[in-house]
Scaffold this motif. Structure first.
Motif, PDB file in Angstrom:
ATOM      1  N   ALA A 121      -6.250 -16.760  13.278  1.00 19.53           N
ATOM      2  CA  ALA A 121      -6.005 -15.677  14.037  1.00 19.53           C
ATOM      3  C   ALA A 121      -6.238 -14.478  13.004  1.00 19.53           C
ATOM      4  CB  ALA A 121      -4.660 -15.478  14.477  1.00 19.53           C
ATOM      5  N   ALA A 122      -5.719 -14.710  11.630  1.00 21.96           N
ATOM      6  CA  ALA A 122      -6.217 -13.741  10.670  1.00 21.96           C
ATOM      7  C   ALA A 122      -7.597 -13.336  10.622  1.00 21.96           C
ATOM      8  CB  ALA A 122      -5.472 -14.183   9.442  1.00 21.96           C
ATOM      9  N   GLU A 149      -8.699 -11.006  13.468  1.00 25.35           N
ATOM     10  CA  GLU A 149      -7.858  -9.856  13.209  1.00 25.35           C
ATOM     11  C   GLU A 149      -8.357  -9.089  11.910  1.00 25.35           C
ATOM     12  OE1 GLU A 149      -5.494  -8.407  15.143  1.00 25.35           O
ATOM     13  OE2 GLU A 149      -4.447  -6.923  13.728  1.00 25.35           O
ATOM     14  N   GLU A 198     -12.072  -8.069  12.700  1.00 22.97           N
ATOM     15  CA  GLU A 198     -12.316  -6.985  13.754  1.00 22.97           C
ATOM     16  C   GLU A 198     -11.804  -5.561  13.320  1.00 22.97           C
ATOM     17  OE1 GLU A 198     -10.608  -8.070  17.514  1.00 22.97           O
ATOM     18  OE2 GLU A 198     -11.883  -9.829  17.983  1.00 22.97           O
ATOM     19  N   LYS A 199     -10.553  -5.637  12.694  1.00 17.22           N
ATOM     20  CA  LYS A 199      -9.904  -4.370  12.605  1.00 17.22           C
ATOM     21  C   LYS A 199     -10.029  -3.948  11.100  1.00 17.22           C
ATOM     22  CE  LYS A 199      -6.521  -4.988  16.157  1.00 17.22           C
ATOM     23  NZ  LYS A 199      -5.021  -5.052  16.389  1.00 17.22           N
ATOM     24  N   ALA A 250      -5.119  -4.103  10.539  1.00 18.73           N
ATOM     25  CA  ALA A 250      -4.661  -5.435  11.060  1.00 18.73           C
ATOM     26  C   ALA A 250      -3.126  -5.225  11.012  1.00 18.73           C
ATOM     27  CB  ALA A 250      -5.138  -6.498  10.306  1.00 18.73           C
ATOM     28  N   SER A 251      -2.323  -6.048  11.859  1.00 20.07           N
ATOM     29  CA  SER A 251      -0.984  -6.086  11.855  1.00 20.07           C
ATOM     30  C   SER A 251      -0.593  -7.633  11.886  1.00 20.07           C
ATOM     31  CB  SER A 251      -0.289  -5.173  13.004  1.00 20.07           C
ATOM     32  OG  SER A 251      -0.284  -5.721  14.218  1.00 20.07           O
ATOM     33  N   SER A 271       0.206  -8.393  15.532  1.00 19.31           N
ATOM     34  CA  SER A 271      -0.913  -8.888  16.410  1.00 19.31           C
ATOM     35  C   SER A 271      -1.609 -10.049  15.736  1.00 19.31           C
ATOM     36  CB  SER A 271      -1.891  -7.680  16.095  1.00 19.31           C
ATOM     37  OG  SER A 271      -3.302  -8.114  16.544  1.00 19.31           O
ATOM     38  N   ILE A 272      -1.430 -10.465  14.607  1.00 21.64           N
ATOM     39  CA  ILE A 272      -2.197 -11.771  14.269  1.00 21.64           C
ATOM     40  C   ILE A 272      -1.198 -13.020  14.748  1.00 21.64           C
ATOM     41  CG2 ILE A 272      -2.124 -13.304  12.040  1.00 21.64           C
ATOM     42  CD1 ILE A 272      -3.017 -10.661  10.568  1.00 21.64           C
ATOM     43  N   ARG A 298      -1.943 -13.360  18.566  1.00 22.25           N
ATOM     44  CA  ARG A 298      -3.281 -14.237  18.484  1.00 22.25           C
ATOM     45  C   ARG A 298      -2.859 -15.768  18.396  1.00 22.25           C
ATOM     46  NH1 ARG A 298      -8.176 -10.879  18.027  1.00 22.25           N
ATOM     47  NH2 ARG A 298      -7.772  -8.764  17.149  1.00 22.25           N
ATOM     48  N   LYS A 316       1.357  -9.225   4.744  1.00 20.16           N
ATOM     49  CA  LYS A 316       0.075  -9.162   4.966  1.00 20.16           C
ATOM     50  C   LYS A 316      -0.939  -9.368   3.938  1.00 20.16           C
ATOM     51  CE  LYS A 316      -1.886  -5.218   6.315  1.00 20.16           C
ATOM     52  NZ  LYS A 316      -2.218  -4.019   7.437  1.00 20.16           N
TER      53      LYS A 316
END
Lengths: 203, 203
Positions: free
Chosen positions: B27-28, B31, B34-35, B40-41, B44-45, B48, B63
């Motif tokens: 997922a990282a 994320e 993309e961001k 990235a947060s 959000s990870i 996902r 993070k």
């Protein structure tokens, strides 16, 4: 950088204006190189350049516009430093050796170029791509000229140009930015690689 | 990634824990790819990854720690994908060709790797440096083995390894990330370059 292209309506028309633009770009190279794009500030750049803050906006609309102009300016400086190292009597392989040695010397004197170009991938992807596509096209042109002159193999093209550019970028990172290699020695080793490859000589 | 190294006190001890860690890393990759790191947060990870937010901290302190682990994980994935493409009966040049073809296929499937490794230069410079130094050392070792076997020239070393790594990285950017080149064709062209160089054959 073609000023007229980067600054469509803000091109300095006087020698004094061009000097001020130069001071801003040089200060920006130091500031972006030290702090990165996000931490860099216009006020710190104008202080470094010894230019009034208001004057900045005569030349650039924003920090983004300055960064974009700086990437173009650095691309141009790389090009000029390579071109100045070449002479008409050089063969195709000698041209590649001299261009790499010049790039390594340039990168040693301007280590900030790696950080700035690499950060362009995130801050201004179009400039990043343009920087490398322009260099690759220049190498591909030299490969074609070398083949036309009978010095290089036929059929060399874009793939080989990207491969050679990558070699130059990575040996520059390793031996000009991270450590102090001898530009002539490194360029000669890389030149031997592209000249005859790494295979053992047949007995 | 050697989990024990990246997560000294947070290594999962169970198969279920390792699956959760894998989900977080995958997922990282999406994320961060993309961001970018800054946007990235963690929440959000974990969304996902379909993992509870609190579970995240069982595996990573921050993070930054996740990003560092991801760079190590990607280095390891590149290494494994190259190793899986090699077999014992390959000669030294064939090994370089197969390793590059495998890398190009890997990069096509994981285009985010370029953005993540390149962003490590800014977010986690030690991981960035370690990633490339590890790969260069692996190539240098192969060059020495090839010379010992009489297939490659004597005297090849670190400089040639960095040059070859740079070739591979840049053709990957051009033909795996920015466009869809045929990995086998690109790898064969680059292999011809390193095998015999670009000089014209003597008449």
């Amino acid at each position: 950088m073609d000023d007229a292209e980067a600054l469509p309506d803000k091109t300095p028309r006087t020698a004094r204006g061009r000097r001020t633009l130069r001071k801003l770009l040089d200060a920006a190279a130091v500031e972006f190189g030290e702090k990165g794009f996000h931490e860099a500030s216009i006020s710190s750049i104008t202080r470094r350049a010894e230019v009034a803050l208001g004057t900045f906006y005569t030349y650039f609309d924003s920090k983004d516009a300055l960064f974009r102009a700086l990437v173009g300016d650095m691309s141009e400086a790389v090009k000029v430093s390579a071109r100045d190292a070449l002479s008409d009597d050089m063969g195709a392989l000698e041209i590649e050796r001299a261009a790499l040695a010049a790039f390594l010397s340039f990168a040693r004197e301007h280590r900030e170029i790696y950080r700035i170009i690499d950060e362009a991938e995130f801050v201004d992807p179009a400039s990043y791509r343009d920087h490398y596509e322009t260099i690759a096209a220049r190498i591909a042109k030299r490969l074609k000229e070398g083949a036309d002159a009978g010095e290089l193999r036929e059929g060399l093209g874009e793939t080989e140009a990207w491969a050679m550019m990558g070699m130059n970028v990575f040996v520059g990172l390793r031996y000009a930015v991270w450590s102090d290699g001898d530009p002539d020695e490194i360029a000669s080793r890389v030149n031997a690689l592209i000249a005859r490859g790494i295979a053992a000589e047949p007995d």
